[in-house]
Design a protein around this motif. Structure first.
Motif, PDB file in Angstrom:
ATOM      1  N   GLN A 348       0.722  -1.377   0.173  1.00  0.00           N
ATOM      2  CA  GLN A 348      -0.064  -0.030  -0.115  1.00  0.00           C
ATOM      3  C   GLN A 348       0.990   1.223   0.075  1.00  0.00           C
ATOM      4  OE1 GLN A 348      -2.816  -0.198   3.029  1.00  0.00           O
ATOM      5  NE2 GLN A 348      -3.049  -2.517   2.894  1.00  0.00           N
ATOM      6  N   SER A 351       2.111   1.869  -3.542  1.00  0.00           N
ATOM      7  CA  SER A 351       1.192   2.264  -4.323  1.00  0.00           C
ATOM      8  C   SER A 351       0.892   3.767  -4.210  1.00  0.00           C
ATOM      9  CB  SER A 351      -0.300   1.437  -4.028  1.00  0.00           C
ATOM     10  OG  SER A 351      -1.156   1.851  -5.009  1.00  0.00           O
ATOM     11  N   THR A 402      -3.412  -4.327  -5.522  1.00  0.00           N
ATOM     12  CA  THR A 402      -4.198  -3.742  -4.584  1.00  0.00           C
ATOM     13  C   THR A 402      -5.785  -3.533  -4.623  1.00  0.00           C
ATOM     14  OG1 THR A 402      -3.637  -1.783  -5.948  1.00  0.00           O
ATOM     15  CG2 THR A 402      -2.067  -2.176  -4.245  1.00  0.00           C
ATOM     16  N   ARG A 412      -4.552   6.017  -2.847  1.00  0.00           N
ATOM     17  CA  ARG A 412      -3.628   5.516  -3.767  1.00  0.00           C
ATOM     18  C   ARG A 412      -3.334   6.702  -4.829  1.00  0.00           C
ATOM     19  NH1 ARG A 412      -6.920   1.269  -6.443  1.00  0.00           N
ATOM     20  NH2 ARG A 412      -4.932   0.925  -8.073  1.00  0.00           N
TER      21      ARG A 412
END
Length: 415
Positions: A348, A351, A402, A412
């Motif tokens: 994460q 991202s 993701t 994101r």
């Protein structure tokens, strides 16, 4: 020895197949299932000669004689030996050097040592005529195979055809069991959603700070006609005209840092700009560039996450499965990196850094891609378009993962 051996001139076999199926001899116009092709050659040779196969020799050219992905796959197949000549470019055309000489030497040596009773030649080059004649003098039966010509005529030397003991034609039905024409869609990879595709990246507009700086420079150059003319020629736009740049004018981190000017606070990089970072040569310091965040620097590299056993398995997969397409290479690298992350929150975190790939990971990605023959041999660097494709494949795979984990869109960057 009652065995048969097959000598394949890959340039002839695949070039003639491309002419037959795609209308031109460019091998880039066809897709080859090398496993099926080798199996087909083996079965056909054993049936025609009524002898068991000893070995298939695959003769091909490669830039600097460096094995390409297809050569790495072929040379680990059972009873296949790859011999490489040089591949050089002259007057815009690629030409093999040393392949005919290598085939001639192998042909005469096999016959002289009585390594086999039958030799199958898949070639059309008349330069092999002396070698064919020498093999016959040593008591070896020579079978000459042709690929069906697109125009129905010969695509082999007539002298070679006349001297052969047996001749067969590999027709369209046989060829299409392992070779098919590529579908030219004009897109090098599937569109990565929700991130922009390569074409969108290449046409991304400059950030507002860059546009403002460009306008200011244009006003300054207006007072200097000579410099103004050079600027128009180089940039392809009139002063003050806000046009999306081509792929060659996408700003680098150093460019963005310079546009902020001395003494200003570093602002976050805009998500609509593609940043170029490390190279396939390693992590290169860029004086004046924006420093990497501690979060990005803390992300582990693939090498740090890979055990010795996994490294061995990765190499086997690279040799036998990965085709070497730039987009695919980026996907494979990302897939391995994500699968080995011990803490998924790092995924994460990565991202949110889009479109920038952290220095060490990006450099490692490009060095991995260089294994697949993606280096432009002129300057030993990966082609700019291939770099975009590699990184687009990387981000595509990150997105797929993701999205599957239901990461909130607001977390994101770049979406």
């Amino acid at each position: 020895m009652d065995r048969c051996i097959v000598l394949v001139d890959a340039g002839y076999l695949l070039g003639a197949a491309a002419s037959l199926l795609a209308g031109e001899p460019s091998r880039s116009r066809i897709t080859v299932d090398h496993t099926a092709l080798i199996q087909g050659l083996r079965e056909r040779a054993e049936a025609d000669t009524e002898r068991r196969l000893l070995r298939i020799y695959w003769f091909d050219g490669a830039p600097d004689r460096v094995p390409q992905p297809e050569h790495r796959r072929l040379r680990v197949m059972p009873r296949v030996t790859v011999r490489l000549g040089a591949l050089t470019r002259s007057d815009g055309r690629w030409a093999q050097k040393g392949v005919d000489a290598a085939m001639h030497a192998e042909l005469t040596e096999l016959a002289r040592n009585r390594a086999c009773s039958d030799i199958v030649l898949v070639t059309g080059d008349g330069d092999l005529l002396p070698g064919m004649m020498a093999a016959k003098e040593h008591g070896v039966a020579v079978h000459l195979w042709a690929v069906q010509a697109a125009d129905g005529d010969y695509n082999q030397s007539e002298d070679l055809v006349a001297e052969a003991d047996e001749r067969r034609v590999l027709d369209r039905a046989w060829i299409t069991k392992a070779v098919r024409p590529k579908e030219l869609t004009g897109v090098c990879a599937p569109p990565p959603a929700p991130r922009p595709e390569i074409a969108a990246i290449l046409s991304a507009p400059l950030p507002e700070s860059a546009l403002a700086a460009a306008a200011q420079r244009a006003e300054e150059e207006a007072a200097q006609p000579a410099r103004h003319t050079e600027a128009v020629t180089a940039n392809g736009r009139e002063p003050g005209e806000h046009r999306a740049p081509s792929g060659k004018t996408v700003p680098t981190p150093k460019d963005l840092a310079a546009l902020r000017g001395p003494g200003t606070h570093a602002a976050p990089h805009p998500t609509n700009a593609t940043l170029r970072w490390s190279s396939d040569k390693g992590w290169v310091e860029r004086p004046g560039g924006a420093p990497e965040s501690p979060e990005a620097a803390a992300l582990p590299t693939l090498a740090q996450l890979t055990t010795a056993e996994q490294r061995w398995a990765d190499r086997e997969e690279d040799i036998t499965t990965v085709g070497g397409d730039p987009y695919e290479v980026g996907q494979v690298f990302a897939r391995r990196w994500m699968a080995r992350l011990p803490e998924q929150h790092n995924l994460q975190k990565l991202s949110t850094m889009y479109p920038r790939i952290p220095h060490r990971i990006d450099g490692e990605l490009l060095r991995y891609a260089a294994r697949f023959g993606l280096l432009a041999h002129k300057d030993d660097q990966i082609d700019e378009h291939d770099r975009y494709a590699i990184r687009a494949g990387f981000w595509r795979e990150i997105d797929v993962r993701t999205a599957a984990e239901h990461v909130p869109a607001g977390d994101r960057a770049g979406d």
